[in-house]
Design a protein around this motif. Structure first.
Motif, mmCIF file in Angstrom:
data_model
loop_
_atom_site.group_PDB
_atom_site.id
_atom_site.type_symbol
_atom_site.label_atom_id
_atom_site.label_comp_id
_atom_site.label_asym_id
_atom_site.label_seq_id
_atom_site.Cartn_x
_atom_site.Cartn_y
_atom_site.Cartn_z
ATOM 1 N N UNK A 159 24.836 24.632 37.992
ATOM 2 C CA UNK A 159 25.956 24.617 38.878
ATOM 3 C C UNK A 159 26.915 25.699 37.589
ATOM 4 N N UNK A 160 26.969 26.062 36.297
ATOM 5 C CA UNK A 160 27.234 27.519 35.821
ATOM 6 C C UNK A 160 26.966 28.726 36.053
ATOM 7 N N UNK A 161 25.792 28.962 36.440
ATOM 8 C CA UNK A 161 25.938 30.387 37.011
ATOM 9 C C UNK A 161 25.999 30.414 38.124
ATOM 10 N N UNK A 162 26.587 29.586 39.027
ATOM 11 C CA UNK A 162 27.176 29.498 40.236
ATOM 12 C C UNK A 162 28.661 29.109 39.976
ATOM 13 N N UNK A 163 29.247 29.081 38.855
ATOM 14 C CA UNK A 163 30.491 28.976 39.032
ATOM 15 C C UNK A 163 31.632 29.870 38.753
ATOM 16 N N UNK A 164 30.376 30.753 37.626
ATOM 17 C CA UNK A 164 31.467 32.604 37.284
ATOM 18 C C UNK A 164 31.020 32.927 38.281
ATOM 19 N N UNK A 165 30.283 33.013 39.611
ATOM 20 C CA UNK A 165 29.764 34.385 40.030
ATOM 21 C C UNK A 165 31.961 33.274 41.177
ATOM 22 N N UNK A 166 31.869 32.765 41.415
ATOM 23 C CA UNK A 166 32.786 31.864 42.147
ATOM 24 C C UNK A 166 34.553 32.440 41.296
ATOM 25 N N UNK A 167 34.253 32.324 40.434
ATOM 26 C CA UNK A 167 35.688 32.471 38.968
ATOM 27 C C UNK A 167 35.553 34.057 39.175
ATOM 28 N N UNK A 168 33.915 35.025 38.970
ATOM 29 C CA UNK A 168 34.453 36.297 38.648
ATOM 30 C C UNK A 168 35.120 36.718 40.228
ATOM 31 N N UNK A 169 34.785 36.909 41.341
ATOM 32 C CA UNK A 169 35.253 36.699 42.196
ATOM 33 C C UNK A 169 36.842 36.813 42.244
ATOM 34 N N UNK A 170 37.246 35.933 42.011
ATOM 35 C CA UNK A 170 39.054 35.969 42.392
ATOM 36 C C UNK A 170 39.186 36.718 41.020
ATOM 37 N N UNK A 171 38.720 36.448 40.238
ATOM 38 C CA UNK A 171 39.602 37.548 38.664
ATOM 39 C C UNK A 171 39.172 38.801 38.598
ATOM 40 N N UNK A 172 38.053 39.409 39.359
ATOM 41 C CA UNK A 172 37.923 40.828 39.665
ATOM 42 C C UNK A 172 39.255 41.139 41.081
ATOM 43 N N UNK A 173 39.214 40.363 41.642
ATOM 44 C CA UNK A 173 40.337 40.568 42.649
ATOM 45 C C UNK A 173 41.782 41.059 41.831
ATOM 46 N N UNK A 174 42.240 39.859 40.958
ATOM 47 C CA UNK A 174 43.372 40.107 40.456
ATOM 48 C C UNK A 174 43.505 41.558 39.712
ATOM 49 N N UNK A 175 41.996 41.728 39.018
ATOM 50 C CA UNK A 175 41.826 43.125 38.386
ATOM 51 C C UNK A 175 42.537 44.015 38.579
ATOM 52 N N UNK A 176 41.825 44.081 40.511
ATOM 53 C CA UNK A 176 41.914 45.137 40.795
ATOM 54 C C UNK A 176 43.031 45.629 41.531
ATOM 55 N N UNK A 177 43.793 44.364 42.472
ATOM 56 C CA UNK A 177 45.449 44.423 42.374
ATOM 57 C C UNK A 177 46.360 44.793 41.813
ATOM 58 N N UNK A 178 46.197 43.775 40.392
ATOM 59 C CA UNK A 178 47.520 44.169 40.150
ATOM 60 C C UNK A 178 47.480 44.812 38.463
ATOM 61 N N UNK A 179 45.595 45.550 38.889
ATOM 62 C CA UNK A 179 45.815 45.853 37.235
ATOM 63 C C UNK A 179 46.077 45.067 36.263
#
Ligand code: PHE
Length: 441
Positions: A320-340
């Motif tokens: 469950x953890x290795x799946x949930x990190x992939x989900x969280x990372x996808x959203x976190x990296x979006x914010x990093x990219x979009x909003x710097x």
């Protein structure tokens, strides 16, 4: 700036991270049950065909986007199709990840709770009713379920905060091999239980008469969920490993995911039948049925069955953890990219948001259980809305984008003529067929 800078250390890390995302609750609590319900070995064959002919091309459609741009789904689509509405597909994927991770962490929390209980020997009296009552009280107790949820979400956030290499990569490289070892031990134990044969029979008896449109739709839907498709995760992870061979990575992901699902089937079903129980899908299978069976066996093999129980809940937790990190990372990296934004700030913001929605999902087993949206609890609605609708829509859109919008010569140079043909014609038609059958069948 931002993403594209952090990278996985190499091909192995990329494949382990993908396998980590793929292997999850879907393999443990849905796959074994679906196999039994839809014709045993016959369903396994259909499932493998769906994974190779439909899911693998969709994986490639996402991977090719991440490889080309080195960005997440939203920024990639904005770069590849500027000024068009395609970027909204990026938004759909972010919403899907956000919603899935919210309810996923509730279940992840229960696995921590049960792991702790199995370590201290507090899994209840070992009766069927006792196991059911225990799950009811764990899920229904506000403070217990919310504490466990918070711990699981905290662990997920910590790994994401540590970054692509020191967090996701390190965790995946250790947890995936360990997961296979643990599930193998549980499988061997399960297969040796008296009465286990009925479970093997349930999984393997090939009944081709059960294969119809709805079982094929079920196999496809399960394969999408299991390979984490349509939510931009593959785009994001591939942007961290742009030089890797994506056909190779996709094939390994499908192989590991299917192998783990089949192993989990042999870990779970023989035990269910040995305990003279009916298989069910969903949380009750792993949190009610199996603790009961393991509890029963404790009378004969106290030490061994205790170890197996601990290993079993540990595998659910790691999966469950290795799946949930992939989900969280996808959203976190979006914010990093979009909003710097910096990784720390983006992680904190997304974690707070998923915590809020997660609390509502968790409470839908307690105080909010009578609050319904379209006939579902909040938890059930989030699952249905994101896993059935948003993921299928995302998968369809990615395949159309790669098959029809991207440059033919370029795509064929990366994924070959066969996969491009599948993406252009077969995959969209097949997805529309499941989508409609999900609604009407
Ligand atoms: N593949 C995961 C599972 O089988 C679920 C998941 C879906 C993970 C989408 C990431 C993205 O449990």
């Amino acid at each position: 700036m931002a993403s594209g800078k952090e990278q996985f250390g190499g091909k192995f890390a990329y494949i382990m991270a993908l396998a980590g995302s793929a292997i999850g609750l879907g393999n443990i609590w849905r796959f074994p049950f679906m196999v039994g319900e839809h014709g045993g070995a016959a369903f396994i064959i259909v499932y493998i065909l769906c994974s190779l002919l439909i899911s693998l091309p969709i994986f490639l459609s996402e991977a090719v986007i991440g490889k080309k741009t080195g960005k997440g789904a939203y920024e990639s689509l904005r770069t590849l199709a500027p000024g068009t509405p395609w970027k909204y597909l990026g938004i759909v994927t972010i919403i899907a990840c956000f919603v899935i991770v919210s309810f996923y962490c509730v279940v992840g929390g229960w696995s921590i709770d049960y792991l702790a209980r199995s370590v201290v020997g507090k899994l209840g009296p070992g009766t069927r009713e006792g196991a059911g009552a225990l799950f009811g009280s764990v899920a229904g107790s506000i403070w217990e379920t919310l504490t466990a949820h918070l711990i699981f979400l905290g662990l997920t956030a910590l790994i994401i905060f540590l970054g692509v290499q020191k967090g996701i990569e390190l965790f995946s490289k250790i947890s995936i091999p360990l997961l296979f070892v643990m599930i193998l031990v549980v499988t061997v134990y399960s297969l040796r239980l008296p009465g286990a044969n009925a479970g093997v029979e349930y999984l393997l008896h090939p009944d081709f008469s059960k294969i119809d449109a709805s079982s094929i739709a079920a196999a496809l839907g399960q394969s999408f969920f299991s390979m984490s498709l349509g939510v931009g995760m593959v785009v994001t992870y591939t942007s961290y490993s742009r030089n890797s061979n994506i056909i190779e990575a996709g094939s390994w992901t499908a192989i590991f995911d299917t192998l783990f699902a089949i192993l989990a089937g042999f870990a779970v079903m023989p035990a269910v039948f040995a305990g003279d129980l009916q298989p069910e899908a969903g949380p009750s299978l792993v949190f009610e049925t199996l603790p009961y069976v393991f509890g029963q066996m404790a009378a004969e093999l106290p030490v061994f069955s205790r170890i197996v129980t601990i290993l079993f809940f540990m595998s659910i937790l790691l999966a469950a953890l290795s799946s949930s990190i992939s989900l969280l990372e996808t959203t976190v990296s979006h914010l990093m990219e979009r909003k710097g934004m910096k990784r720390g700030k983006a992680t904190l913001l997304i974690t707070l948001g998923t915590w809020g929605l997660g609390v509502l999902c968790a409470l839908s087993f307690g105080p909010l259980k009578d609050f319904h949206l379209f006939g579902q609890t909040i938890f059930g609605f989030c699952d249905l809305f994101a896993s059935n609708y948003l993921m299928t829509l995302g998968a369809l859109a990615f395949s159309i984008f790669a098959g029809w919008k991207m440059d033919k010569i370029e795509i064929e140079s990366i994924i070959g003529k066969f996969f491009r043909f599948m993406l252009k014609w077969i995959v969209p038609l097949a997805i529309m067929a499941i989508f409609l059958s999900n609604i009407f069948l």
